[in-house]
Each structure stands twice: as C-alpha cells, then as structure tokens.
Design an enzyme around this catalytic site. Structure first.
Site, PDB file in Angstrom:
ATOM      1  N   LYS A  11       0.874  -0.976   0.264  1.00 33.80           N
ATOM      2  CA  LYS A  11       0.113  -0.614  -0.186  1.00 33.80           C
ATOM      3  C   LYS A  11       1.019   1.408   0.082  1.00 33.80           C
ATOM      4  O   LYS A  11       1.875   1.000   0.054  1.00 33.80           O
ATOM      5  CB  LYS A  11      -0.780   0.284   1.125  1.00 33.80           C
ATOM      6  CG  LYS A  11      -0.253  -0.192   2.606  1.00 33.80           C
ATOM      7  CD  LYS A  11      -1.507  -0.108   4.010  1.00 33.80           C
ATOM      8  CE  LYS A  11      -0.517  -0.321   5.083  1.00 33.80           C
ATOM      9  NZ  LYS A  11      -1.348   0.372   6.437  1.00 33.80           N
ATOM     10  N   ARG A  69      -9.626   0.352  15.383  1.00 38.29           N
ATOM     11  CA  ARG A  69      -9.503   1.345  13.959  1.00 38.29           C
ATOM     12  C   ARG A  69     -10.581   0.932  13.170  1.00 38.29           C
ATOM     13  O   ARG A  69     -11.350   0.988  12.527  1.00 38.29           O
ATOM     14  CB  ARG A  69      -8.166   1.158  13.749  1.00 38.29           C
ATOM     15  CG  ARG A  69      -7.731   1.485  12.336  1.00 38.29           C
ATOM     16  CD  ARG A  69      -6.436   1.945  11.630  1.00 38.29           C
ATOM     17  NE  ARG A  69      -5.892   0.691  10.826  1.00 38.29           N
ATOM     18  CZ  ARG A  69      -4.667   0.234  10.981  1.00 38.29           C
ATOM     19  NH1 ARG A  69      -4.022   1.679  11.055  1.00 38.29           N
ATOM     20  NH2 ARG A  69      -4.489  -0.799  10.388  1.00 38.29           N
ATOM     21  N   ARG A  97       1.681 -10.813   7.228  1.00 39.76           N
ATOM     22  CA  ARG A  97       1.465  -9.822   6.334  1.00 39.76           C
ATOM     23  C   ARG A  97       2.401  -8.444   6.662  1.00 39.76           C
ATOM     24  O   ARG A  97       2.717  -7.530   6.762  1.00 39.76           O
ATOM     25  CB  ARG A  97       0.417  -8.602   6.311  1.00 39.76           C
ATOM     26  CG  ARG A  97      -0.977  -9.781   6.497  1.00 39.76           C
ATOM     27  CD  ARG A  97      -2.292  -8.767   6.561  1.00 39.76           C
ATOM     28  NE  ARG A  97      -2.612  -8.125   7.519  1.00 39.76           N
ATOM     29  CZ  ARG A  97      -2.440  -8.385   9.146  1.00 39.76           C
ATOM     30  NH1 ARG A  97      -3.715  -8.990   8.982  1.00 39.76           N
ATOM     31  NH2 ARG A  97      -2.711  -7.942  10.262  1.00 39.76           N
ATOM     32  N   TYR A 122      14.308  31.780   2.554  1.00 45.70           N
ATOM     33  CA  TYR A 122      13.117  32.941   2.925  1.00 45.70           C
ATOM     34  C   TYR A 122      13.362  32.971   4.339  1.00 45.70           C
ATOM     35  O   TYR A 122      13.423  32.533   5.148  1.00 45.70           O
ATOM     36  CB  TYR A 122      11.706  31.734   2.845  1.00 45.70           C
ATOM     37  CG  TYR A 122      11.731  31.561   1.587  1.00 45.70           C
ATOM     38  CD1 TYR A 122      10.956  32.386   0.664  1.00 45.70           C
ATOM     39  CD2 TYR A 122      10.633  30.052   0.830  1.00 45.70           C
ATOM     40  CE1 TYR A 122      10.531  32.847  -0.726  1.00 45.70           C
ATOM     41  CE2 TYR A 122      10.840  30.220  -0.105  1.00 45.70           C
ATOM     42  CZ  TYR A 122      10.769  31.167  -1.183  1.00 45.70           C
ATOM     43  OH  TYR A 122       9.869  31.546  -2.351  1.00 45.70           O
ATOM     44  N   MET A 178      10.371  24.811  -1.283  1.00 40.25           N
ATOM     45  CA  MET A 178       9.131  23.647  -2.002  1.00 40.25           C
ATOM     46  C   MET A 178      10.117  22.756  -2.760  1.00 40.25           C
ATOM     47  O   MET A 178      10.102  21.527  -2.205  1.00 40.25           O
ATOM     48  CB  MET A 178       7.478  24.878  -2.715  1.00 40.25           C
ATOM     49  CG  MET A 178       7.257  24.025  -2.859  1.00 40.25           C
ATOM     50  SD  MET A 178       5.664  24.450  -4.298  1.00 40.25           S
ATOM     51  CE  MET A 178       5.506  25.636  -3.237  1.00 40.25           C
ATOM     52  N   ASP A 179      11.279  23.834  -3.170  1.00 38.26           N
ATOM     53  CA  ASP A 179      11.992  22.757  -4.132  1.00 38.26           C
ATOM     54  C   ASP A 179      13.361  22.593  -4.218  1.00 38.26           C
ATOM     55  O   ASP A 179      13.575  22.423  -4.676  1.00 38.26           O
ATOM     56  CB  ASP A 179      11.501  22.933  -5.940  1.00 38.26           C
ATOM     57  CG  ASP A 179      10.066  23.904  -5.759  1.00 38.26           C
ATOM     58  OD1 ASP A 179       9.399  22.679  -5.609  1.00 38.26           O
ATOM     59  OD2 ASP A 179       9.852  24.551  -6.837  1.00 38.26           O
TER      60      ASP A 179
HETATM   61  C1  LIG Z   1      -4.028  -3.942   8.155  1.00 38.52           C
HETATM   62  C2  LIG Z   1      -2.695  -3.958   8.093  1.00 38.52           C
HETATM   63  N1  LIG Z   1      -1.411  -5.059   8.216  1.00 38.52           N
HETATM   64  C3  LIG Z   1      -0.520  -5.356   8.237  1.00 38.52           C
HETATM   65  C4  LIG Z   1       0.745  -3.411   7.869  1.00 38.52           C
HETATM   66  C5  LIG Z   1       1.612  -4.116   8.039  1.00 38.52           C
HETATM   67  O1  LIG Z   1       2.480  -3.328   8.434  1.00 38.52           O
HETATM   68  P1  LIG Z   1       4.449  -3.665   9.075  1.00 38.52           P
HETATM   69  O2  LIG Z   1       4.727  -2.869   7.795  1.00 38.52           O
HETATM   70  O3  LIG Z   1       4.065  -2.880  10.404  1.00 38.52           O
HETATM   71  O4  LIG Z   1       4.819  -4.821   8.875  1.00 38.52           O
HETATM   72  C6  LIG Z   1      -0.468  -3.001   7.477  1.00 38.52           C
HETATM   73  C7  LIG Z   1       0.599  -1.510   7.917  1.00 38.52           C
HETATM   74  O5  LIG Z   1      -0.067  -0.447   8.379  1.00 38.52           O
HETATM   75  C8  LIG Z   1      -1.350  -2.684   8.505  1.00 38.52           C
HETATM   76  O6  LIG Z   1      -2.505  -1.697   8.478  1.00 38.52           O
END
Ligand SMILES: Cc1ncc(COP(=O)(O)O)c(C=O)c1O
Length: 370
Positions: A38, A136, A221, A265, A311-312
C-alpha cells in the site's frame, strides 16, 4: 549516463534487496507471505515492489485502497490481492470483476458485496476484519462469529479469510499483543466448532512475524520489514535484512557567501564568515520536511541543512567538504563513503517514524530501479 547526469533528485530502489527480505520472512516464518504494498509500496513504487516481492516468494499482495489494487491489476499482476481498507459500495464490482478480495466488517457490506457480485457474475471474495484491540477497523470481537456466519450463508460471497491487526506488536511489552492474539484464537476455535474455516487466517505484521510463531495463522502480512526498515526502535530487524531505498540529489549550485549574508526565506540563517553554501534541488514538495536540524551527505561528510526548506530547494553549509562542486552527489537517505543516514535517523530528527519518512517521498521524485 548516471542518475547524477539525468535527474535533480531521485530515489534508488534495490529490488534484489526487497526480494531477499521477503525470502527471509517466508523461510523463517514458514508461512505464506502477503507483501504489503500500500501507499505506493511505502514510497518504493507499488508495481515494481510487488513484482520483486512475488519473486522473493510472496504469494499475496495487500493494499489499502481500490485504486492501489487496480494499478497492480493494470500492470498485469494477477496474484491474490486483498484491499485491507474501505471500498465504496459503488466500486465493489470493479474489485470483484478483477478477483480482488475485499475486507468487510459490517453486514451491510456483505449484502452490498453480494448484490455487486451478482452484477458481475463472479463471487465476491471477502476477508472478515476483526477488531481485537486496535480499535481502528473491524467487527468487534463479540459480534465476529455472527458476522462470519452471515458471510458464510450469503450466496455470491466467499469467506476467503479472517484477520486482525495488532496495535503494539513492535514493543518489548508483549502482553497487549498476547491479549489480542488470544481473543483472535478463541474466535477461531468458536468458528471451527461451527465448521467455519476460512482458507486464510492472518494477524502478523512485520514485528509479529519476527517475534511470534503460531500454527493458527497461515499467512503473514509484513510491510516495513520487506523494505529493510526496522519496525520500531524496540523491534529491530536481523542483520540479514537490507534497506531497499536510497534518496539522492545533486548540488545545483555552490557559492562562497560573505559574512552577514541571509540565506533562504526569512533569513533565519546568517553567514558568520565566508561560508561555502550549496543549493540542493529538493524541497518540502519532495517530502523533505521543514524540521530542524536536518543533515545530508556530501563528499562523504555530514553537512547541515541551513535556513528554511523551500518547496523545491534547500541550502547546505559545505565548509566541511573539500572541493564541493555543482553536480556533486548528495545523499538524503543512504550511504556515501563510510557515512550513512538511515530512514530511522531522519524519522527521529523529524519527530516521526521511518514509515512516514519513506511514504512521504513524493511522486515527483523519480524512482530508479536496480
Ligand atoms: C492491516 C495491516 N496489515 C499489515 C500491515 C503491515 O505492517 P508493518 O508495515 O508494520 O509490517 C499494515 C500496515 O500498516 C496494516 O495496516
């Protein structure tokens, strides 16, 4: 041609390091791996990172949003793919058509997924998200079994997975995570007694994948660890992991300014003597924060960013560097000579975490893949 000749600033991504980090997790946990890609793979570039993760043995990919999932499918990545966050009902069919799994936590979503699935002629694959203490997203644990029954008995919907997420897995104090895990496993027992057994059971993020082991889960995960970044100051990666990302730039100008000259600035920095000042074409629009102090590497030396970040662009004081010239390489995150600046160090300086630092490197910074 090197990047130095081609770009003002760029991020280098070592895809082999990413594959090797994933391989380590797969081998050590002996579980299937859902690589979390993600947020543009934590700033690393989702399509390339996803491919490298699959090469390293990941069999699933996880994202937060529908658009992220569709980008992966558009790149012809056909691996099992879970959207772990909210998908508007009106877009569920887009996911279902492309065999993208949805996360659900309310019965209204299950009904919506069923009716959207009937439009497509496909089944909706869903993972039930259970809130065991993160507070959450997810069905509250006391209603989770009922939700699982609803999903299991809804035509057109497949309960493909069930999962939870830990709030404090990266802390020395493991009792809160033990508590969350215990609740989750008790739920699995109760589902088992009702013959509800989703194919995929998952709970472990990077920290939990490093520190926990249970045969009750069959999929992990990891996110941050696959990028070679530490889950926290308390949960450090083993030495086998390698950071995947470096952030570099070039000096666009180097000049000697006389004493008393205001820089940037607001003239917050005023030269004390004749000072060698360099300009770097990186600013807050690239993800370089305005926090002070800030440092980068030039000529193998740590040099301070002085004055306000624009900014850049931003200016550095180069007195410590011998023979600094326009065109020289600047390292914002990564190594140069025997010096290195980690995303963790930058996060500490900015009062934030490594996750935020790498996710914050904006899209306009070119990603160069190795
Ligand atoms: C639902 C869920 N699973 C897994 C992860 C992966 O977590 P991490 O990056 O701490 O391994 C995240 C990351 O925020 C998450 O939101």
């Amino acid at each position: 041609m090197t990047e130095r000749n081609l770009y003002a600033t760029w991020v280098e991504i070592d895809l082999q390091a990413l594959s090797s980090n994933v391989r380590w997790i797969a081998q050590t946990t002996q579980k299937s791996v859902m690589a979390i890609v993600k947020a543009n793979a934590y700033g690393h570039g989702s399509v390339q990172a996803a491919r490298a993760a699959l090469k390293g043995g990941a069999t699933w990919l996880g994202v937060a949003r529908l658009e992220e999932a569709l980008d992966l499918r558009a790149a012809d990545i056909q691996a099992p793919l879970l959207i772990m966050g909210y998908v508007p009902v009106a877009r569920m069919a887009d996911a279902i058509r492309q065999q993208i799994s949805l996360t659900v936590w309310e019965s209204a979503q299950v009904q919506a997924a069923a009716s959207q699935a009937s439009l497509t002629g496909d089944h909706a694959r869903v993972h039930l998200k259970v809130d065991t203490g993160m507070s959450r997203l997810g069905v509250q644990i006391e209603h989770a079994a009922t939700m699982a029954q609803i999903i299991s008995s809804t035509p057109g919907v497949i309960l493909e997975g069930i999962f939870t997420h830990f709030a404090r897995a990266d802390e020395h104090e493991q009792q809160p995570t033990d508590q969350q895990e215990k609740q989750f496993f008790a739920l699995l027992d109760s589902l088992h007694s009702q013959s509800i057994q989703p194919a995929w059971i998952h709970a472990y993020n990077s920290a939990a994948s490093l520190w926990r082991s249970s045969n009750r889960v069959n999929l992990v995960r990891p996110g941050i660890s696959i990028y070679g970044l530490h889950p926290s100051n308390e949960c450090l990666l083993p030495p086998a992991f390698r950071p995947v990302l470096s952030w570099k730039a070039v000096l666009s100008q180097v000049k000697t300014l006389p004493p008393g000259r205001g820089v940037s600035y607001g003239h917050e920095y005023i030269t004390h003597a004749n000072e060698l000042i360099g300009t770097i074409p990186v600013g807050y629009a690239d993800g370089l924060r305005r926090n002070k102090p800030n440092e980068v590497l030039v000529g193998g030396k740590r040099v301070p960013i002085v004055a306000r970040v624009c900014m850049d662009q931003v200016m550095v004081q180069l007195d410590a560097v011998q023979n600094a010239h326009a065109g020289d390489e600047v390292v914002i995150i990564g190594s140069q000579g025997d010096q290195s600046i980690t995303a963790e160090e930058v996060g500490a300086r900015w009062g934030t975490i490594n996750y935020d630092v790498v996710c914050g490197i904006s899209a306009r910074v070119v990603r160069v893949y190795r």
